[in-house]
Every structure is written in structure tokens, then in C-alpha cells.
Design an enzyme around this catalytic site. Structure first.
Site, PDB file in Angstrom:
ATOM      1  CG  ASP A  96      -0.152  -0.142   2.544  1.00 33.62           C
ATOM      2  OD1 ASP A  96       1.072   0.084   2.563  1.00 33.62           O
ATOM      3  OD2 ASP A  96      -0.787  -0.480   3.555  1.00 33.62           O
ATOM      4  CD  GLU A 118       0.106  -6.814   3.224  1.00 36.78           C
ATOM      5  OE1 GLU A 118       0.836  -7.463   3.991  1.00 36.78           O
ATOM      6  OE2 GLU A 118       0.041  -5.569   3.213  1.00 36.78           O
ATOM      7  CG  HIS A 238       9.154   6.439  11.522  1.00 33.78           C
ATOM      8  ND1 HIS A 238       9.406   7.462  10.646  1.00 33.78           N
ATOM      9  CD2 HIS A 238       8.848   5.355  10.758  1.00 33.78           C
ATOM     10  CE1 HIS A 238       9.253   7.029   9.403  1.00 33.78           C
ATOM     11  NE2 HIS A 238       8.917   5.754   9.441  1.00 33.78           N
TER      12      HIS A 238
END
Length: 366
Positions: A96, A118, A238
Site C-alpha cells: 500500500d 498482499e 521513527h
């Protein structure tokens, strides 16, 4: 000889595509061509090194503070040149990301078939998650072969009246876990936890749609740490500058540890030893059930409803009270904890990559 081009650019994509690369390398009659956009540079490189994958084309497109528009345009232009040179029989994309959608669109412009690994995950909410939901849906429109990880994902595609082949394969992340989790693993975090007798709670939060809610998520995390002196919360932060700045809120707490992003080997092994995981990640929702670790999903929706139905995941959103109350329950009620930790894994048996390669060899014309 079938020429299959695998295109990916982020760490999660690389983790899930690595088993497919390796499975293709073992088969006769097929030539894998690996292209990385490096949408995430350093985090991608960690996975390439771990799985010993050397890209045939490294587009190196990441730029500081890049926008979606800039990245999409760079991928389209760079992929056109690679596709014209290599002329693959199939372009294989995953999931995605912006890389997924842009590479699929570039292949469509060259009239090259697209295989979507996926495929079929849906929330059917345009902006949740953003931009991933529409990346998935648009890639699904462009795809000629849909490799769905679960029966539910395949049913989503059938309900959308997809006419191209839909093959249920399981999720390749389970294949990856079989090669990364080690019984003999050690890490300084685990050494410290053993010495203190505390339990590990793993936190990951970074998604774009949660940026405005980071402070309230962190409020709940601090409250959870305050209420449970027997836990230590470890947060691999992150590298997104917005996330890094917000995470400073947690820096003062003695039992919340902010660390550098972990490579996939370290992360999988820490996750396997965690008591609880709080995350807004998609991949972790699939990985944790194989590890027997309950997951609180810091999102209001999930494209992975199988985990919620199986009982391995709980959607808690970003409301600090709900995050705290659910986390507190699992840390104090053994029955509630066991119900999640012992739930069946709905995401596969570790042979997904083999099924994808079998389908490519039987379905894709040269």
C-alpha cells in the site's frame, strides 16, 4: 524464461517481499529483477543486508521532507526508464505504499502486467489510513494478478468484481519471521530488563494520520508506565522529524526508553519477547499473532480485520483513556491477556512466497 520485476521501497515492503525474492531465486524458468525506489533509505538498506538482497536497480529517490506528489512523480519517471530497459513479463508490487501505486501505474503505462502481493486489504475509508487505503484500492484496479493473504481479502476483491485471477497465499511476513526470530538472541534492552525484573512493552507509532494525535497517545503511554512499575516501555522512534519532535515528551520518564529504529532482525526478536505491543503499524498486526503477543492497535480502523476477529488485536484508536484502560486490563487480568495471547494466527503458515511463485509460473504468460 519469465522475467519478474519486484519493486519495493520501504522497510515493511522489503521484509514482506524478501521471501518472494528468495523463492524466485530458487526456481528454474524465472529470472527475478529487483528494483528498489528507496522511498525509505536507511530502513530499507537494513532489510536488504539482512536478507542478502542486492538490487539490480537502486533508484535512490528519497529526499528530505519529501511530499507524496514529489515522490510519486520521481517514481513514475524513474520506473519508465527501468521498464523500457528490462521489459519484464510481470511487475510485482506489495501492499500500500506510494512505491506500490506509482510502480503499478508506470507498468500500466508500458502495458506490462502487474501482480499485487498482499492484495485486497480494505477499510473502505478513503483517508484511513492515508494515503495507504487509496494506494491499495488504486493498485487493485491496475493489477492483473491479486495475491490475497486471507480469504477475507480475497472476498473483498470478489465483491469489487475483480475479473483477474485472485489467489489466496497467506501473508509473506510469516515466511520472514521463520528466518529472523532466534532462540539465542540477546540485546542490551533485554539484558537490562532481566536485571531489573521488568516486562517489556513495545511501542511503535508513526503513521501520518496520527501525527496530530501523538501527544495524547503519549499521555496514555506515560500513564501506563506510571501505573505499572513492573514494565518498561521501549519505543524505537521513527526518523520522521514530526515524530522525533513529538517523542521528546516521553524522554523524561525513567521507564520509557527511546531508542534508534531497529533493524528487522532486532525488532522481530524484541517483539517475540514483549509482553504487550502498542502500535499503529500494519505489519506488526500480522507478525504479533505468530509470536503470541497481544497488540493494541492505535487506530480507529484496520484493513486487517482477521486479527480483530481472531482476538489477537484490539482497536483502541488514539483516545488516551481507551488506550490506558485496555493496556491496564491486559497487564492486570491474566484471563483477558491469555485470551489474546493464545488466539489462533489467521495470517498463514510460512509458505506464502512459494504459493506466489507457483502461481506466477503457472498463470503468467511469457
Amino acid at each position: 524464461m519469465k522475467r519478474v520485476m519486484l519493486v519495493f521501497g520501504t522497510r515493511p515492503e522489503a521484509i514482506k517481499m524478501a521471501p518472494v525474492v528468495k523463492a524466485l531465486e530458487k526456481r528454474e524458468g524465472v529470472e527475478p529483477i529487483v528494483v528498489v525506489t528507496a522511498q525509505h533509505r536507511e530502513m530499507l538498506d537494513q532489510v536488504l543486508e539482512l536478507f542478502q538482497i542486492v538490487p539490480d536497480h537502486d533508484l535512490d529517490l528519497m529526499r528530505p521532507r519529501q511530499t507524496l506528489e514529489e515522490m510519486t512523480a520521481r517514481i513514475l519517471n524513474a520506473m519508465r526508464r527501468v521498464l523500457e530497459k528490462e521489459q519484464p513479463d510481470l511487475v510485482l508490487v506489495h501492499g500500500d505504499t506510494t512505491t506500490t501505486f506509482a510502480a503499478s501505474l508506470a507498468a500500466f503505462y508500458q502495458q506490462i502486467p502487474v501482480g499485487h502481493v498482499e492484495a485486497g486489504l480494505r477499510t473502505y475509508q478513503k483517508y484511513a489510513p492515508f494515503p495507504e487505503e487509496m494506494n491499495r484500492q488504486l493498485t487493485g484496479v491496475l493489477a492483473d494478478y491479486h495475491f490475497a493473504p486471507t480469504d477475507q481479502a480475497a472476498e473483498n476483491l470478489r465483491l469489487e468484481n475483480k475479473q483477474s485471477p485472485i489467489i489466496v497465499t497467506g501473508n509473506t511476513v510469516i515466511d520472514a519471521l521463520k528466518t529472523t526470530v532466534s532462540k539465542d538472541y540477546t540485546h542490551p534492552v533485554l539484558t537490562d530488563l532481566t536485571a531489573s525484573g521488568r516486562k517489556l512493552v513495545l511501542l511503535t507509532v508513526h503513521r501520518r494520520e496520527n501525527h496530530l494525535q501523538l501527544s495524547q497517545i503519549f499521555d496514555a503511554v506515560e500513564r501506563l508506565a506510571d501505573s505499572h512499575p513492573d514494565i518498561e516501555i521501549v519505543y524505537p522512534v521513527h526518523p520522521n522529524p514530526i515524530v522525533l519532535e513529538a517523542a521528546e515528551q516521553l524522554n523524561h520518564h525513567p521507564r520509557i526508553r527511546l531508542i534508534e529504529p531497529l533493524d528487522v532482525f532486532d525488532f522481530h526478536n524484541l517483539a517475540a519477547r514483549a509482553t504487550l505491543i502498542l502500535t499503529d503499524s500494519g505489519g506488526i498486526q500480522e507478525e504479533a499473532p505468530s509470536l503470541g503477543v497481544p497488540v493494541l492497535v492505535l487506530r480507529d480502523t484496520t484493513e486487517r480485520p482477521e486479527g480483530v476477529a481472531a482476538g489477537t488485536l484490539k482497536l483502541v484508536g488514539t483516545d488516551p483513556e481507551r488506550i490506558y484502560e485496555t493496556g491496564h486490563l491486559l497487564l492486570t487480568d491474566q484471563g483477558a491477556y491469555d485470551a489474546m495471547a493464545q488466539a489462533a494466527n489467521p495470517y498463514g503458515d510460512g509458505h506464502s512466497a512459494e504459493r506466489i511463485v507457483d502461481a506466477i509460473l503457472s498463470e503468467v504468460p511469457v
